[in-house]
Design a protein around this motif. Structure first.
Motif, PDB file in Angstrom:
ATOM      1  N   ARG A 142       0.837  -1.210   0.000  1.00 48.14           N
ATOM      2  CA  ARG A 142       0.000   0.000   0.000  1.00 48.14           C
ATOM      3  C   ARG A 142       0.868   1.255   0.000  1.00 48.14           C
ATOM      4  O   ARG A 142       0.625   2.191  -0.747  1.00 48.14           O
ATOM      5  CB  ARG A 142      -0.898  -0.017   1.237  1.00 48.14           C
ATOM      6  N   ARG A 143       1.875   1.268   0.857  1.00 47.94           N
ATOM      7  CA  ARG A 143       2.696   2.483   0.986  1.00 47.94           C
ATOM      8  C   ARG A 143       3.571   2.744  -0.232  1.00 47.94           C
ATOM      9  O   ARG A 143       4.060   3.854  -0.426  1.00 47.94           O
ATOM     10  CB  ARG A 143       3.571   2.381   2.241  1.00 47.94           C
ATOM     11  N   THR A 144       3.772   1.718  -1.043  1.00 52.64           N
ATOM     12  CA  THR A 144       4.509   1.922  -2.287  1.00 52.64           C
ATOM     13  C   THR A 144       3.747   2.897  -3.182  1.00 52.64           C
ATOM     14  O   THR A 144       4.326   3.694  -3.901  1.00 52.64           O
ATOM     15  CB  THR A 144       4.675   0.572  -3.020  1.00 52.64           C
ATOM     16  N   PHE A 145       2.422   2.807  -3.126  1.00 45.70           N
ATOM     17  CA  PHE A 145       1.592   3.653  -3.981  1.00 45.70           C
ATOM     18  C   PHE A 145       1.056   4.862  -3.233  1.00 45.70           C
ATOM     19  O   PHE A 145       0.589   5.803  -3.842  1.00 45.70           O
ATOM     20  CB  PHE A 145       0.392   2.850  -4.500  1.00 45.70           C
ATOM     21  N   ASP A 146       1.095   4.784  -1.926  1.00 46.22           N
ATOM     22  CA  ASP A 146       0.444   5.812  -1.119  1.00 46.22           C
ATOM     23  C   ASP A 146       1.223   5.978   0.190  1.00 46.22           C
ATOM     24  O   ASP A 146       0.791   5.536   1.245  1.00 46.22           O
ATOM     25  CB  ASP A 146      -1.005   5.371  -0.834  1.00 46.22           C
ATOM     26  N   PRO A 147       2.376   6.642   0.104  1.00 42.98           N
ATOM     27  CA  PRO A 147       3.248   6.729   1.287  1.00 42.98           C
ATOM     28  C   PRO A 147       2.573   7.427   2.468  1.00 42.98           C
ATOM     29  O   PRO A 147       2.890   7.133   3.612  1.00 42.98           O
ATOM     30  CB  PRO A 147       4.443   7.546   0.796  1.00 42.98           C
ATOM     31  N   LEU A 148       1.645   8.320   2.192  1.00 44.99           N
ATOM     32  CA  LEU A 148       0.990   9.055   3.277  1.00 44.99           C
ATOM     33  C   LEU A 148      -0.285   8.366   3.764  1.00 44.99           C
ATOM     34  O   LEU A 148      -0.946   8.862   4.675  1.00 44.99           O
ATOM     35  CB  LEU A 148       0.636  10.478   2.814  1.00 44.99           C
ATOM     36  N   GLU A 149      -0.623   7.248   3.132  1.00 45.79           N
ATOM     37  CA  GLU A 149      -1.864   6.532   3.479  1.00 45.79           C
ATOM     38  C   GLU A 149      -3.076   7.462   3.461  1.00 45.79           C
ATOM     39  O   GLU A 149      -3.852   7.534   4.412  1.00 45.79           O
ATOM     40  CB  GLU A 149      -1.716   5.808   4.833  1.00 45.79           C
ATOM     41  N   LEU A 150      -3.207   8.160   2.347  1.00 49.86           N
ATOM     42  CA  LEU A 150      -4.326   9.094   2.196  1.00 49.86           C
ATOM     43  C   LEU A 150      -5.528   8.442   1.527  1.00 49.86           C
ATOM     44  O   LEU A 150      -6.664   8.830   1.782  1.00 49.86           O
ATOM     45  CB  LEU A 150      -3.881  10.305   1.348  1.00 49.86           C
ATOM     46  N   ALA A 151      -5.274   7.467   0.639  1.00 47.74           N
ATOM     47  CA  ALA A 151      -6.353   6.889  -0.164  1.00 47.74           C
ATOM     48  C   ALA A 151      -7.186   5.920   0.675  1.00 47.74           C
ATOM     49  O   ALA A 151      -6.678   4.899   1.132  1.00 47.74           O
ATOM     50  CB  ALA A 151      -5.776   6.179  -1.386  1.00 47.74           C
ATOM     51  N   ASN A 152      -8.441   6.264   0.883  1.00 50.27           N
ATOM     52  CA  ASN A 152      -9.373   5.442   1.666  1.00 50.27           C
ATOM     53  C   ASN A 152      -8.772   5.017   3.004  1.00 50.27           C
ATOM     54  O   ASN A 152      -8.897   3.871   3.428  1.00 50.27           O
ATOM     55  CB  ASN A 152      -9.828   4.222   0.861  1.00 50.27           C
TER      56      ASN A 152
END
Lengths: 510, 510
Positions: B446-456
């Motif tokens: 997940r963090r590879t694509f979204d390091p800030l964990e913003l998506a959903n």
């Protein structure tokens, strides 16, 4: 020399993991692991280990991580894309001794197996329960499930039943970081992203698959195999279109051209029609009533497609003979040619005829004979380029033709691989399929599991750095740099140096 | 206040991307986006945007990244796991206006569509060419393809045709990093790991799907729909086992119990048998001859299974009526109960009977009525727990029963979700399915694509930090911290604070 000392220390540590006979460093023993099914690529590993337990794989991968040594996991080495060629300066983890079927559940129709289990062994073990493992690469009598998973192998019957990915429910993987993860489960319905799908087809670049849960299917009650001969290749192609249009979904639909038939004849005496220009094999399977109904429809369609001859396999022995010719086609060309290169392009099914015409034209222009064998139902072509491999210049020209064929597939809106994988052979074409952002995404996923890019380094990605500091494969050079991350974008690092193949006929990894 | 100022600056920047009418911040407008199909979870977003073009999505996601604002992409909001519930303090990207079918290729049998296209619209557009899009969630008249992809939606006919993942060839995704990637292609044969498979089922946690290429199938020539009524539920379950054992692969095999039938009757007058304890619907499709042969076999199997009544759909109108009852079952229970919770467990097909018996026992012990509707062919259960949702205490007790049912599925070797996803509702069960190393692996992906964990944010992972600094959803609080990475293992951060639902009947996200 410091590098030599570090190499010695690595090998000493490795020898503590393996009992005698499970660690090879002798050049004569290593030679057997220098190449895979695509023999034009060769490289010599520093050592080959033969683990029998998962814990040995874990210890080996951790050691590689600590010393920064690249590794390649392999089974029988039937890869046709150079996917199992060693990384120069690295080690090979040969999984053939991890070959146990750990669990077979006939009620829930699944099997849990080690990676070194041969594809066909699963079906043999499941046969007493009326079950089988569906994906059937031509090499299924020898190829192992670990390789099938890593390359998402297909096979003739994948038209109806899907590729390996459709049959893998879960797996245990020793990541290149040394951690072991368990992904998927015992059902195709899993929570979250499809991790088994991600790992199936990863070409060994995330880590080492040490256990696989596959689903088993009930053996079809009835099978009907029809062989139709045609004067010309395009007629066979049109027949495939007509079968699809009729709404039939055969288990397999395969086409062979004249040259491929000649090869199969020379190798296994397949008994195919002697005058035909092309051969279509269609197989139906399922419940008896269904197969009979579909068979009647199929025969109408084939009758209308202008065949010169139609044969039915009257019994299982005859069916096996029909398939034997097809399944041995790759190796069979060895009987009519000294060397060959097999390609694995994909084109939209509607452009099959165009693709075949262009391959013929390219073959003539490049001055080679090309035998065509293909999974016609899904547009997956396997042109076999025949050549005299005693001349390095000829090998190079054959590779040029192979590249031109792949370019053609891309131009027609297809792909560079249907089932053999990218490996070493086709990595330079990857940027033709994916834009830089997407390639970078793929790279980032790889690095999530393998920050040092040790697992099967140098495959898939065209700019994957050659070992920045691997163990030298013969010649003295620095190596080591344990724990140093491969710099991002280090694509301009030197490629590995050539190692002459044992018979002088191979080319080294590029 | 600084946080308020930053919120203002974010909204101002957002308003530059959207023309009037495409950016909602008014509480009355936001209310419509507070929940999805699982109405017990509610949260209010700070804003809702309605992009019509990919570039707007890119600009929005980049803005969220720069300000550290979480976002949830959604379509029609039919999620039954709370997957489309807003992140408090975040925004909603509603994709309903990106609803164009960009390209439909009848020859290569594929369609390229925007994420807001309704599932059934694809089949309608393909109908003139004799094609259709196979995955058919019950909500297919309203649910959108972007959500189908994000949750790997199934449907009654997925028994034969597979889930959404089996029908997605490629997609364009705006990653949470703001980059747009193109993965997969126009064929199921792709090079490298199965990236479309990874993104299908990612529950919106990698980014926003902005374009999907799906494959289309030829409409089956013939369809046969059989309804069999039984005295008891276990008899219907046994009949399913017998059909599978006979080697038949129906397009669909669905079971409804008495309570589910009552609901369907009350809602759409399905005309199901009045006395039966359970109903089995089996549908065969394919070439006419094949369907007729399978139908004869099916009727033998069903005759031997002890039904009290067998009905055949004599024409398409009758078939539609049979299905209407089944497909409306979830919403139909609204006619016999004030509130309901639908579960989505999976058990090995061989343990279906055991699972149903235990659900019945649990329902009695917890004091609730439970209606059962399920995809019997693949062991995917949908128990509907009926309750009076005017009492928060009752809602809580119903959720306890739902949890007990899911625990039972896990104990029986199954999974927590077959097709509804993990979402908010089942995230606490994820550690029951995956060990910590594997959970960490999922998190790393997940963090590879979204390091800030913003998506959903806050879905799927039980310890996914609540917004560390989101825009306050009403109450004043600090927010912002643009560009600050979510600390690894920050699972102990405070959960979002409750926001009362508009009718006072909802519970807030946990």
């Amino acid at each position: 020399m410091a590098a030599e000392a570090e190499k010695g220390s690595f090998l000493t540590a490795l020898s503590r993991i393996y009992p005698p006979g499970s660690l090879h460093t002798d050049p004569a023993q290593l030679a057997a692991y220098e190449c895979d099914g695509l023999t034009v690529f060769r490289a010599r590993p520093v050592a080959v280990v033969l683990p029998t337990r998962r814990e040995q794989v874990e210890a080996t991968v951790r050691l590689c991580r600590d010393y920064g040594v690249p590794f390649v996991a392999r089974g029988s080495g039937t890869s046709l894309s150079g996917g199992a060629v060693p990384v120069p300066g690295g080690i090979v983890i040969a999984l053939n001794r991890m070959n146990r079927i750990l669990h077979l559940d006939p009620a829930d129709r699944l099997a849990v197996v080690e990676p070194g289990v041969v594809n066909l062994q699963i079906s043999r073990a499941a046969a007493p329960y009326g079950l089988y493992y569906a994906p059937d690469p031509s090499s299924q009598v020898i190829c192992t499930i670990g390789g099938n998973v890593s390359f998402n192998s297909g096979g003739a019957h994948c038209l109806k039943y899907g590729m390996t990915a459709n049959h893998v429910l879960g797996m245990k993987v020793v990541l290149a970081t040394g951690e072991t993860v368990t992904i998927g489960g015992s059902s195709l319905d899993v929570a979250g992203p499809d991790l088994p799908g991600l790992f199936t087809g990863a070409e060994g670049q995330f880590g080492v698959v040490v256990e696989v849960t596959v689903r088993l299917l009930p053996r079809p009650e009835a099978v009907r195999t029809v062989l139709a001969a045609y004067r010309r290749l395009d007629q066979a192609g049109d027949a495939v279109g007509a079968v699809v249009k009729a709404g039939l979904l055969p288990a397999a639909m395969e086409i062979m051209d004249r040259l491929a038939m000649d090869a199969a004849e020379a190798a296994v005496g397949a008994g195919y029609p002697r005058q035909a220009g092309a051969l279509l094999i269609v197989e139906l399977d399922g419940p008896a009533g269904e197969v009979e109904a579909d068979f009647r429809r199929l025969m109408e369609v084939i009758a209308a497609s202008g065949p010169t001859e139609v044969r039915l396999a009257e019994d299982e022995a005859e069916r096996q003979r029909l398939w034997k010719g097809r399944k041995s086609a790759f190796s069979a060309v060895g009987h009519i040619s000294l060397g060959y290169l097999v390609q694995d392009g994909v084109v939209p099914r509607t452009r099959l005829g165009e693709a075949l015409a262009r391959i013929e034209e390219l073959a003539a222009r490049h001055g080679f004979r090309v035998a065509n064998v293909f999974h016609a139902g899904d547009g997956n072509l396997h042109p076999l380029i025949l050549f005299d491999d005693r001349s390095p210049e000829t090998v190079e020209r054959a590779e040029e033709l192979a590249a031109a064929i792949i370019e053609t597939c891309i131009e027609l809106g297809g792909s560079i691989t249907g089932e053999h994988g990218v490996g070493l052979e086709k990595r330079r074409f990857l940027p033709r399929l994916f834009d830089p952002v997407t390639l970078d995404l793929m790279r980032r996923i790889r690095r999530t599991f393998d920050p040092l890019e040790l697992a099967n380094r140098g495959k898939v990605f065209p700019d994957e750095p050659a070992p920045p500091a691997g163990i030298p494969a013969g010649e003295p050079a620095a190596w080591g740099q344990a724990g140093v991350a491969v710099p991002a974008g280090a694509g301009s690092l030197a490629e590995p140096t050539p190692v002459p193949g044992p018979a002088g006929r191979g080319r080294d990894v590029r």
